[in-house]
Design an enzyme around this catalytic site. Structure first.
Site: not given
Ligand code: IFM
Length: 419
Positions: A127, A171-172
């Site tokens: 992450h 994650n992303e």
């Molecule tokens: O806090 C973040 C998270 O780490 C990843 N997705 C978006 C969230 C809000 O910005």
């Protein structure tokens, strides 16, 4: 939208919970982000913007490293039955190839603490943060990065296979990290290079595929099992991406701009479809481009330029439906220290999730972001996403009123809506 006194039921076995990530809540990490936070360039940049650099140093964060039981007690009290958290690679492999058994044991205890409270763990392996040694080798630009990540994955999964069934590799990675770190230059390493952006994306996709195969091997499940058959085994592996809902007027539609932006957001999923048992969707905002006529619920107060557009989650789910995979909402939330908007935000988004399920999307669970206020990356400690308020001076936790409202939905598996 006006919906009066309706009771909307969610599917049996639907999972309800919240999400966090290691760097944002644990405290006292030592990784490439902590190096950047404290670098003289970053401090100078913040001072120039008139900001107090101490608000942007993660430090002890929420001290969840030590207080996770207290946090999970609250999640249990709020009737949550799933919790998504991440493992910090830099704790597990602080030096290349040397794994820290003590840290691994702590994650085992953390997972046991969830299970004892009737909460299923969903574990994210990466992450946003990297071990220092990995960053020094060029991080995600290095062609060996997928191999390094797979070695770490093997160590973690070998250790946790008896405790965990739901895994997320990244994650992303392609939708947020690659663009903020390598294209827009806002996150470490602050590069602005389109070739690097695409190289990093390619490496993440390769790393996901390798890690997926490795995980399946450890559990003794054939990686070629598809869709529901693989979900019904004791392990399922997915990839999480962040999707914005893009809208525009006719001109940009005709030029294909909206299509390209939407394709870029789903391309990691489509490229790894044979190596994903489920899709993890993070949704927060829409983005209106030239000529868009969409109306919304106004600005998301602590995260400009985001806006509140609950129907966007429906649009994204309808687009993901074509992949014919189970979907988890792995994040959705609002930064709102006043807690005036959070209950409505959650209920309206859940209405559209429910509607997407009625229209054929196979959504298996919803995780609010976040269980507690935490360190919001380059925006520091100001945005307050938590169901639980954290006093960063005393580390005291206080449950926000909206959390109890969400707790009622989690308990009853239904949404009573009057919006
Ligand atoms: O806090 C973040 C998270 O780490 C990843 N997705 C978006 C969230 C809000 O910005």
């Amino acid at each position: 939208m006006r919906i009066m006194n309706e009771i909307l039921k969610f599917p049996e076995d639907f999972k309800w919970g919240s999400a966090t990530s290691a760097h944002q809540v644990e405290g006292n990490n030592h990784n490439d982000w902590t190096e950047w936070e404290k670098s003289s360039e970053r401090i100078a940049q913040l001072k120039k913007e008139g900001k107090d650099p101490s608000d942007f140093i993660s430090g002890k964060a929420c001290d969840s490293y030590n207080r996770y039981e207290e946090d999970f007690d609250i999640a249990q009290k709020l009737n949550q039955n799933i919790h998504r958290f991440s493992i910090e690679w830099s704790r597990i492999e602080p030096e290349e190839g040397k794994f820290d058994e003590g840290e691994m044991e702590r994650y085992k205890r953390l997972i046991d603490a969830l299970r004892e409270r009737g909460i299923e763990p969903m574990v994210t392996l990466w992450h946003f943060t990297n071990p220092i040694w990995f960053a020094e080798k060029g991080g995600w630009l290095n062609r060996k990065a997928p191999g390094y990540f797979t070695r770490y994955t093997k160590y973690v999964v070998d250790n946790l296979k008896d405790r965990v069934g739901l895994w997320i590799t990244f994650n992303e990675a392609t939708t947020v990290y690659a663009s903020l770190s390598y294209l827009k230059g806002e996150w470490p390493l602050q590069h602005k290079n389109i070739f690097e952006f695409f190289r990093v994306r390619k490496n993440f996709i390769k790393a996901h595929t390798l890690a997926y195969r490795e995980i399946k091997k450890i559990y003794g499940v054939s990686p070629t099992l598809k869709n529901d058959s693989s979900m019904s085994h004791n392990v399922a592996v997915g990839l999480v991406e962040n999707n914005v809902y893009f809208s525009s007027g006719n001109l940009l539609k005709v030029l294909g701009v909206v299509k390209i932006l939407n394709w870029l957001q789903t391309c990691a999923w489509s490229k790894t479809l044979s190596y994903s048992d489920f899709l993890g969707l993070n949704y927060y905002t829409d983005y209106k481009m030239f000529g868009s006529k969409e109306s919304d619920d106004g600005p998301a107060p602590e995260m400009p330029p985001w806006r509140i557009y609950p129907k966007g989650i429906y649009h994204r789910l309808m687009e993901l439906k074509r992949f014919k995979k189970p979907i988890y909402i792995t994040e959705n939330g609002i930064a709102d220290r006043t807690d005036q908007l959070r209950e409505k935000f959650i209920k309206e988004h859940l209405y559209w999730v429910w509607k997407a399920i009625q229209d054929g999307a196979d959504v298996r669970g919803y995780m609010y972001w976040s269980l507690l206020d935490n360190f919001e990356w380059a925006k520091g400690f100001k945005p307050r996403f938590g169901l639980i308020e954290v006093d960063y001076a005393t580390l005291e936790r206080k449950i926000r009123p909206s959390a109890y409202e969400y707790g009622k939905i989690c308990k009853t598996n239904q949404l009573k809506i009057d919006l």
